[in-house]
Design a protein around this motif. Structure first.
Motif, PDB file in Angstrom:
ATOM      1  N   SER A 263       0.781  -1.171  -0.110  1.00  0.00           N
ATOM      2  CA  SER A 263       0.053   0.017   0.066  1.00  0.00           C
ATOM      3  C   SER A 263       0.785   1.251  -0.042  1.00  0.00           C
ATOM      4  O   SER A 263       0.372   2.370   0.196  1.00  0.00           O
ATOM      5  CB  SER A 263      -1.089   0.080   1.074  1.00  0.00           C
ATOM      6  N   VAL A 313     -12.046  -2.863   8.676  1.00  0.00           N
ATOM      7  CA  VAL A 313     -10.828  -2.712   7.939  1.00  0.00           C
ATOM      8  C   VAL A 313     -11.026  -2.539   6.491  1.00  0.00           C
ATOM      9  O   VAL A 313     -10.233  -1.880   5.795  1.00  0.00           O
ATOM     10  CB  VAL A 313     -10.114  -4.426   8.432  1.00  0.00           C
ATOM     11  N   ALA A 316     -11.721   0.849   5.876  1.00  0.00           N
ATOM     12  CA  ALA A 316     -10.538   2.094   6.230  1.00  0.00           C
ATOM     13  C   ALA A 316      -9.658   1.936   5.257  1.00  0.00           C
ATOM     14  O   ALA A 316      -8.677   2.636   5.005  1.00  0.00           O
ATOM     15  CB  ALA A 316      -9.936   1.454   7.473  1.00  0.00           C
ATOM     16  N   SER A 317      -9.485   0.415   4.532  1.00  0.00           N
ATOM     17  CA  SER A 317      -8.454   0.499   3.317  1.00  0.00           C
ATOM     18  C   SER A 317      -8.846   1.290   2.375  1.00  0.00           C
ATOM     19  O   SER A 317      -7.836   1.785   1.474  1.00  0.00           O
ATOM     20  CB  SER A 317      -8.650  -1.045   2.886  1.00  0.00           C
ATOM     21  N   SER A 319     -10.313   4.461   2.787  1.00  0.00           N
ATOM     22  CA  SER A 319     -10.428   5.684   3.460  1.00  0.00           C
ATOM     23  C   SER A 319      -9.163   6.871   2.878  1.00  0.00           C
ATOM     24  O   SER A 319      -9.307   7.930   3.118  1.00  0.00           O
ATOM     25  CB  SER A 319     -10.420   5.753   4.729  1.00  0.00           C
ATOM     26  N   PHE A 325      -6.633   2.887   9.044  1.00  0.00           N
ATOM     27  CA  PHE A 325      -6.409   1.513   8.528  1.00  0.00           C
ATOM     28  C   PHE A 325      -5.560   0.646   9.675  1.00  0.00           C
ATOM     29  O   PHE A 325      -5.939  -0.459   9.997  1.00  0.00           O
ATOM     30  CB  PHE A 325      -5.764   1.635   7.277  1.00  0.00           C
ATOM     31  N   TYR A 412     -10.362  -9.312   2.586  1.00  0.00           N
ATOM     32  CA  TYR A 412     -10.868  -8.935   3.646  1.00  0.00           C
ATOM     33  C   TYR A 412     -12.736  -9.415   3.442  1.00  0.00           C
ATOM     34  O   TYR A 412     -13.115  -9.839   4.429  1.00  0.00           O
ATOM     35  CB  TYR A 412     -11.239  -7.225   3.515  1.00  0.00           C
TER      36      TYR A 412
END
Length: 441
Positions: A263, A313, A316-317, A319, A325, A412
């Motif tokens: 990431s 999660v 958040a990934s 966001s 995250f 996820y």
């Protein structure tokens, strides 16, 4: 309690309160402390490649994101396979003796890595070396089976939680050491510096186990335990649930740094340790909650929470906020720790509940207590092996998700679905009102 030469103890009676108060508690506590130290180093060596790959930039070593996921998958795979023989090595050789041997075996992957880890090494060579690091994963199973024999039923949740949590924190410890190395020596540091730190620690824990731990004679009377527990349906149900808790913990421990690196998080080693650290520290809490509220109840609500937090999660990934995250993933790590403690508390509770039914029908109390400890130790090994294989599945899920989508979304979503199934199974088998003699599990 009778002692024989070479630190063997005969007639161990932890359920006898007078015996426990006089000598049992002190002896069990000493063995627990040194078991934790050995298991801690075992976990660190097992997961050391989760840090080493972060010291291996593609420009210098030539390995892709997919390659690095493979390098951390092989120790997870071997670690799950050796857990069964490690569990029964305690019965064959004695808990103290096998702790010494299993600690010394950690030198094999460590010394080999020192010899081959340099630019230009082939992927195939490293896959063999990383696979051998899986012997560190076996230490958990033998340690848990050994400590399970030392403690009375009423204290198993706390004792097993402390033993496992102290071992699990080895994942965070090796990642913290990696962060300190980068902070002091720089990101371009030779990754073998980390190995030079751990080789002397391996020798130290082997020496302390040799001088301070004990073997229990009764733990050797274990022929056929694996065959017996394999016939229990609860063996496979518990193992399935442990995939969701420990499989997630160790899989995330191996993969989280690479998820952050993929990431494009700058220096992920500075935060990668946080999740494993929290998940390890909180594991004893899961055991203690299970002691108070029943393991099945704690496990059920924990899986419900894991389902919801996995969704957080995923959100958040997308966001764009790295702190959000990391925070969400750390909460998920914490829940895996709670679940690890509560599921392991369920193991001895199942066999003690079944024994209580037979005692009420006239069976011998001491014999049933022995049988419960014997079968619990066997199930600890089976569940530990199957659960550790969940760590392989977690990394495969992440690898395929990043190769296919360029992110972890598919992984996820798979986690959300799996945790929901685990919650449903826990409720259906252990929590809803039943007449199967397992109401106290």
């Amino acid at each position: 309690m009778q002692r024989r030469p070479h630190r063997w103890i005969d007639h161990w009676r932890p359920e006898d309160q007078r015996f426990w108060d006089a000598v049992g508690a002190r002896t069990a506590r000493r063995n627990l402390v040194f078991s934790i130290l050995s298991e801690h180093i075992g976990f660190s060596v097992w997961t050391i490649w989760s840090v080493l790959v972060l010291f291996m930039p593609a420009s210098k070593y030539g390995f892709t994101v997919g390659d690095k996921f493979l390098l951390t998958t092989t120790p997870a795979a071997l670690g799950s396979l050796v857990r069964l023989p490690y569990t029964f090595a305690v019965a064959k050789f004695g808990g103290r003796n096998w702790t010494v041997v299993s600690a010394l075996l950690l030198l094999v992957p460590s010394v080999l890595a020192l010899a081959v880890l340099k630019p230009g090494v082939s992927l195939g060579t490293l896959l063999v070396v990383t696979g051998l690091a899986g012997v560190g994963g076996g230490n958990f199973a033998s340690s848990m089976a050994n400590i399970n024999n030392f403690y009375p039923q009423r204290l198993k949740g706390r004792a097993l939680g402390l033993n496992a949590g102290g071992g699990n924190i080895g994942v965070a410890a090796v990642q913290i050491v990696g962060a300190v190395i980068i902070a002091t020596l720089g990101a371009a540091t030779d990754p073998r510096v980390l190995l030079w730190i751990y080789v002397p620690l391996v020798v130290l824990v082997a020496a302390t186990a040799w001088t301070r731990m004990d073997n229990l004679t009764e733990a050797t009377n274990d022929s056929g335990a694996l065959r017996e527990v394999a016939r229990h349906r609860h063996t496979w149900i518990i193992s399935f649930l442990y995939i969701g808790t420990f499989g997630s913990f160790i899989g995330f421990g191996f993969a989280f740094g690479q998820v952050l690196a993929a990431s494009e998080v700058a220096h992920p080693v500075y935060v990668v340790w946080l999740g494993a650290f929290v998940g390890s520290l909180i594991r004893p809490v899961g055991g203690m909650l299970a002691d108070r509220f029943r393991g099945s109840t704690v496990t059920l609500w924990n899986f419900v929470a894991m389902t919801l937090v996995s969704g957080a999660v995923l959100a958040a990934s997308h966001s764009g906020s790295v702190p959000l995250f990391v925070a969400a993933f750390t909460v998920l790590f914490a829940l895996t720790g709670v679940g690890n403690g509560s599921v392991y508390k369920m193991i001895p509770a199942i066999f003690h509940a079944r024994g209580a039914v037979r005692i009420a029908a006239g069976a011998d109390l001491e014999q049933e207590a022995f049988q419960a400890r014997r079968l619990s130790s066997a199930l600890v090994g089976v569940a530990g092996a199957v659960g550790a294989f969940g760590g392989v599945l977690v990394q495969i899920a992440f690898r395929q998700s990043f190769l296919s989508l360029g992110n972890g979304d598919a992984a996820y979503i798979a986690f959300i679905a799996f945790y929901a199934v685990c919650a449903a199974v826990t409720w259906a088998v252990y929590v809803r009102p039943t007449r199967n003699g397992l109401d106290g599990v």
